[in-house]
Scaffold this motif. Structure first.
Motif, PDB file in Angstrom:
ATOM      1  N   PHE A 108     -55.566 -20.394 -76.188  1.00 34.97           N
ATOM      2  CA  PHE A 108     -55.753 -19.630 -74.957  1.00 34.97           C
ATOM      3  C   PHE A 108     -54.421 -19.079 -74.453  1.00 34.97           C
ATOM      4  O   PHE A 108     -54.328 -17.940 -73.983  1.00 34.97           O
ATOM      5  CB  PHE A 108     -56.386 -20.558 -73.912  1.00 34.97           C
ATOM      6  CG  PHE A 108     -56.414 -20.033 -72.503  1.00 34.97           C
ATOM      7  CD1 PHE A 108     -57.381 -19.122 -72.106  1.00 34.97           C
ATOM      8  CD2 PHE A 108     -55.490 -20.475 -71.562  1.00 34.97           C
ATOM      9  CE1 PHE A 108     -57.419 -18.647 -70.796  1.00 34.97           C
ATOM     10  CE2 PHE A 108     -55.519 -20.010 -70.256  1.00 34.97           C
ATOM     11  CZ  PHE A 108     -56.483 -19.100 -69.874  1.00 34.97           C
ATOM     12  N   TYR A 109     -53.355 -19.860 -74.593  1.00 34.85           N
ATOM     13  CA  TYR A 109     -52.051 -19.501 -74.031  1.00 34.85           C
ATOM     14  C   TYR A 109     -51.328 -18.432 -74.840  1.00 34.85           C
ATOM     15  O   TYR A 109     -50.374 -17.821 -74.345  1.00 34.85           O
ATOM     16  CB  TYR A 109     -51.177 -20.751 -73.907  1.00 34.85           C
ATOM     17  CG  TYR A 109     -51.692 -21.705 -72.864  1.00 34.85           C
ATOM     18  CD1 TYR A 109     -51.284 -21.611 -71.540  1.00 34.85           C
ATOM     19  CD2 TYR A 109     -52.623 -22.680 -73.189  1.00 34.85           C
ATOM     20  CE1 TYR A 109     -51.770 -22.473 -70.568  1.00 34.85           C
ATOM     21  CE2 TYR A 109     -53.131 -23.545 -72.232  1.00 34.85           C
ATOM     22  CZ  TYR A 109     -52.698 -23.439 -70.926  1.00 34.85           C
ATOM     23  OH  TYR A 109     -53.211 -24.287 -69.969  1.00 34.85           O
ATOM     24  N   ASP A 110     -51.782 -18.170 -76.071  1.00 37.43           N
ATOM     25  CA  ASP A 110     -51.165 -17.112 -76.863  1.00 37.43           C
ATOM     26  C   ASP A 110     -51.338 -15.750 -76.195  1.00 37.43           C
ATOM     27  O   ASP A 110     -50.527 -14.841 -76.389  1.00 37.43           O
ATOM     28  CB  ASP A 110     -51.773 -17.067 -78.265  1.00 37.43           C
ATOM     29  CG  ASP A 110     -51.456 -18.318 -79.079  1.00 37.43           C
ATOM     30  OD1 ASP A 110     -50.544 -19.074 -78.679  1.00 37.43           O
ATOM     31  OD2 ASP A 110     -52.133 -18.547 -80.095  1.00 37.43           O
ATOM     32  N   ALA A 111     -52.401 -15.608 -75.413  1.00 43.68           N
ATOM     33  CA  ALA A 111     -52.679 -14.330 -74.755  1.00 43.68           C
ATOM     34  C   ALA A 111     -51.716 -14.050 -73.609  1.00 43.68           C
ATOM     35  O   ALA A 111     -51.722 -12.939 -73.059  1.00 43.68           O
ATOM     36  CB  ALA A 111     -54.121 -14.318 -74.235  1.00 43.68           C
ATOM     37  N   PHE A 112     -50.882 -15.013 -73.245  1.00 44.41           N
ATOM     38  CA  PHE A 112     -49.940 -14.838 -72.139  1.00 44.41           C
ATOM     39  C   PHE A 112     -48.518 -14.552 -72.621  1.00 44.41           C
ATOM     40  O   PHE A 112     -47.597 -14.448 -71.815  1.00 44.41           O
ATOM     41  CB  PHE A 112     -49.931 -16.093 -71.261  1.00 44.41           C
ATOM     42  CG  PHE A 112     -51.205 -16.299 -70.503  1.00 44.41           C
ATOM     43  CD1 PHE A 112     -51.333 -15.892 -69.185  1.00 44.41           C
ATOM     44  CD2 PHE A 112     -52.305 -16.894 -71.114  1.00 44.41           C
ATOM     45  CE1 PHE A 112     -52.522 -16.086 -68.488  1.00 44.41           C
ATOM     46  CE2 PHE A 112     -53.496 -17.085 -70.428  1.00 44.41           C
ATOM     47  CZ  PHE A 112     -53.607 -16.672 -69.112  1.00 44.41           C
ATOM     48  N   VAL A 113     -48.319 -14.437 -73.922  1.00 48.97           N
ATOM     49  CA  VAL A 113     -46.984 -14.189 -74.475  1.00 48.97           C
ATOM     50  C   VAL A 113     -46.708 -12.694 -74.451  1.00 48.97           C
ATOM     51  O   VAL A 113     -47.545 -11.895 -74.893  1.00 48.97           O
ATOM     52  CB  VAL A 113     -46.874 -14.718 -75.919  1.00 48.97           C
ATOM     53  CG1 VAL A 113     -45.485 -14.443 -76.474  1.00 48.97           C
ATOM     54  CG2 VAL A 113     -47.187 -16.211 -75.965  1.00 48.97           C
ATOM     55  N   LEU A 119     -41.624 -21.250 -71.152  1.00 52.36           N
ATOM     56  CA  LEU A 119     -41.985 -22.630 -70.835  1.00 52.36           C
ATOM     57  C   LEU A 119     -43.490 -22.766 -70.618  1.00 52.36           C
ATOM     58  O   LEU A 119     -44.096 -23.749 -71.039  1.00 52.36           O
ATOM     59  CB  LEU A 119     -41.238 -23.085 -69.582  1.00 52.36           C
ATOM     60  CG  LEU A 119     -41.485 -24.522 -69.118  1.00 52.36           C
ATOM     61  CD1 LEU A 119     -40.970 -25.512 -70.145  1.00 52.36           C
ATOM     62  CD2 LEU A 119     -40.828 -24.768 -67.762  1.00 52.36           C
ATOM     63  N   PHE A 120     -44.107 -21.771 -69.980  1.00 55.84           N
ATOM     64  CA  PHE A 120     -45.532 -21.853 -69.665  1.00 55.84           C
ATOM     65  C   PHE A 120     -46.419 -21.746 -70.897  1.00 55.84           C
ATOM     66  O   PHE A 120     -47.388 -22.498 -71.040  1.00 55.84           O
ATOM     67  CB  PHE A 120     -45.907 -20.762 -68.658  1.00 55.84           C
ATOM     68  CG  PHE A 120     -47.384 -20.574 -68.478  1.00 55.84           C
ATOM     69  CD1 PHE A 120     -48.136 -21.523 -67.799  1.00 55.84           C
ATOM     70  CD2 PHE A 120     -48.026 -19.466 -69.006  1.00 55.84           C
ATOM     71  CE1 PHE A 120     -49.500 -21.362 -67.641  1.00 55.84           C
ATOM     72  CE2 PHE A 120     -49.394 -19.291 -68.851  1.00 55.84           C
ATOM     73  CZ  PHE A 120     -50.132 -20.243 -68.165  1.00 55.84           C
ATOM     74  N   ASN A 121     -46.112 -20.810 -71.806  1.00 58.26           N
ATOM     75  CA  ASN A 121     -47.059 -20.534 -72.883  1.00 58.26           C
ATOM     76  C   ASN A 121     -46.648 -21.052 -74.251  1.00 58.26           C
ATOM     77  O   ASN A 121     -47.348 -20.810 -75.233  1.00 58.26           O
ATOM     78  CB  ASN A 121     -47.361 -19.028 -72.963  1.00 58.26           C
ATOM     79  CG  ASN A 121     -46.104 -18.183 -72.981  1.00 58.26           C
ATOM     80  OD1 ASN A 121     -45.161 -18.486 -73.688  1.00 58.26           O
ATOM     81  ND2 ASN A 121     -46.096 -17.113 -72.192  1.00 58.26           N
TER      82      ASN A 121
END
Length: 549
Positions: A108-113, A119-121
């Motif tokens: 899910f966090y790959d979409a925020f890169v 640090l977040f993703n």
């Protein structure tokens, strides 16, 4: 002819049957194989077969409310995607996000890169540990206290702008087109959401980059990016690039909606969905938002290189530059910019949304607002003969203003800016939650929106704004509340800036409420309308303000 032969004949004669059978196989075979043993977990019918159900719900902007209604229907354990289970209990929160349990962030966090992983993703445990060591020191208690004068500076600017508007409103004035304020009946009626946005962006601009975006004084949502794109060179003082300005708040909201929805899709789907206009617009917002950080960092580095640093050198960027990992290595430029972008996003949207929501709930609940006025008048008398300067960090210590902290906590509970369940992957060896054994690779999450409305924790009036529920708790009740309250997440991936965020809210809310009285307009719908990207944000908050003389 046998039944099987008939089917094969139809497929050969009519290719559409091939597509139809392939599609059904694509959906049903994984479901029937039940690789993660989730057949017995209840949930929406379509969610059991495809990630598209959760993606659709996310695009609508009310994911947390929808998941909450599912928990009300099915109970504390709900399947919201083929391999994603939402578990809405306090114990699950402590289990899934615990230190040392081996659970990692999902794809899910790959979409925020955008620039590179921050640090977040970042999903790698070792890389996260390295980054956290580089970043966490900038939010030490000593560092947070250093930022207090700068927070107060911009709160003061906001108070000054509101004073001008109020004086003009008392004379029958109204805002220019787009400002939307009007004086009437001894009050000024206006939407406070834009001002909460301006304030939060100017504060984080100063704290992160040493210079504000200037939104408060401009009364406008604006931030600079390189006109010629992120690759433009700003390091040479003789080669300045042209600058264009973008609506940063609007773009930040678009980025959150895009990334959260895109993150629900399997990675193999994402390149195709980027071609859909709605997703394409969101991808453009991601690039534009990155441009803000790129511009701010390059300006900062350029000023340092030329010796003409006109901005202060005690900001977060300076502290990031001074950080070293275990091998003594500082951050590279791209990593520095990526972390600066994380600070910009985390330090603006969350603060502005929460401030707006708290002001709304105080306006909606006159009893609570009166109690807070009385506490502020008693504990923080205005030494400026009514000029209304911002409060100080000494003023907002918890032992002096417990009701203020209760109002902030209650606003963070009910509004739940970070409301959706943050997905984690069950590690090797599996994980048992609520008596259910989940196998390796299963995705689990705990929705803050729902546990913040658990009547067994908060009482039958859990939907009401009642700050008193935070006061006079016995030890058992306090432990339960602390275990359930989740505004900044918990465990090794909890928000590193929570101390700074809470101090900002203390100074902002105390300063505004000590100076102004807030009311909702009679005859106007009293609910706070919201839309959810990665964060739940108010869509507006029109109130009447009157100066407390």
């Amino acid at each position: 002819m046998s039944y099987t032969s008939t089917i094969l004949s139809l497929i050969q004669q009519h290719p559409i049957y091939t597509l139809f059978v392939s599609f059904l196989s694509f959906l049903f075979i994984p479901y029937l194989l039940d690789q993660h043993h989730l057949l017995t977990i209840p949930g929406p019918f379509l969610a059991k077969f495809s990630d598209l159900w959760l993606t659709y719900i996310s695009v609508q902007g009310h994911r947390s409310e929808t998941v909450h209604s599912l928990h009300e229907k099915y109970g504390p354990v709900v399947r919201i995607a083929p391999n994603h289970v939402s578990i809405a209990t306090p114990d699950a929160l402590q289990t899934i996000y615990a230190h040392g349990n081996g659970a990692l962030k999902s794809n899910f966090y790959d979409a925020f890169v955008s620039i590179q992983r921050g640090l977040f993703n970042t999903r790698d445990r070792n890389e996260h540990s390295r980054k956290r060591k580089l970043v966490s020191h900038i939010f030490s208690q000593k560092s947070v206290l250093e930022f207090e004068p700068h927070i107060r500076m911009y709160v003061g600017q906001l108070l000054e702008e509101w004073e001008k508007i109020f004086e003009a409103g008392l004379k029958g004035g109204k805002g220019e087109e787009g400002e939307g304020w009007v004086g009437r009946d001894g009050r000024v009626w206006m939407d406070v959401l834009p001002w909460c946005n301006y304030l939060a962006f100017d504060i984080i601009g100063d704290l992160a980059f040493g210079a504000p975006f200037g939104m408060i004084k401009a009364g406008k949502d604006t931030a600079p990016i390189p006109a010629s794109g992120p690759s433009a060179d700003l390091t040479d003082s003789k080669n300045q690039v042209q600058v264009t300005h973008i609506p940063a708040v609007k773009i930040l909201n678009g980025r959150g909606e895009y990334s959260m929805s895109m993150g629900c899709l399997p990675p193999s789907y994402r390149p195709y969905f980027k071609r859909i206009p709605w997703f394409a617009a969101g991808a453009a917002d991601v690039k534009s938002l990155a441009g803000i950080a790129i511009m701010a960092v390059r300006r900062r580095l350029q000023a340092q290189a030329s010796g003409s640093l006109a901005i202060r050198n005690t900001d977060l960027l300076e502290k990031l530059q001074n950080g070293k990992d275990d091998n003594g290595n500082p951050m590279g430029r791209d990593e520095l910019t990526a972390e600066a972008l994380t600070l910009l996003i985390a330090g603006s949207d969350t603060t502005s949304n929460s401030t707006c929501a708290i002001l709304y709930f105080l306006a909606k609940t006159p009893r609570a607002q009166k109690a807070l006025h009385e506490e502020l008048d008693r504990a923080v008398p205005d030494p400026t003969n009514g000029e209304g300067l911002p409060v100080t960090v000494e003023d907002v210590k918890a032992d002096k203003l417990p009701y203020l902290d209760a109002c902030i906590n209650e606003g963070l509970r009910i509004h739940s800016t970070s409301a959706l369940g943050l997905p984690r992957i069950v590690p090797e060896g599996g994980m048992t939650v609520e008596g259910i054994s989940f196998v390796e690779g299963t995705v689990l999450s705990v929705p803050s929106y729902t546990i913040h409305r658990d009547t067994e924790v908060w009482g039958e009036d859990a939907e009401e704004f009642r700050p008193e529920r935070w006061l006079d708790l016995d030890s058992e009740k306090r432990d339960l509340v602390n275990k359930t309250f989740n505004p900044f997440s918990v465990g090794p991936r909890a928000c590193v800036g929570r101390n700074l965020a809470f101090l900002e809210l203390q100074i902002i809310v105390a300063s505004l409420v000590r100076r102004w009285e807030f009311v909702l307009e009679d005859g106007v719908e009293q609910e706070l309308k919201t839309s959810e990207g990665f964060l739940r944000k108010p869509l507006g908050c029109r109130v009447g303000i009157r100066r407390r003389d």
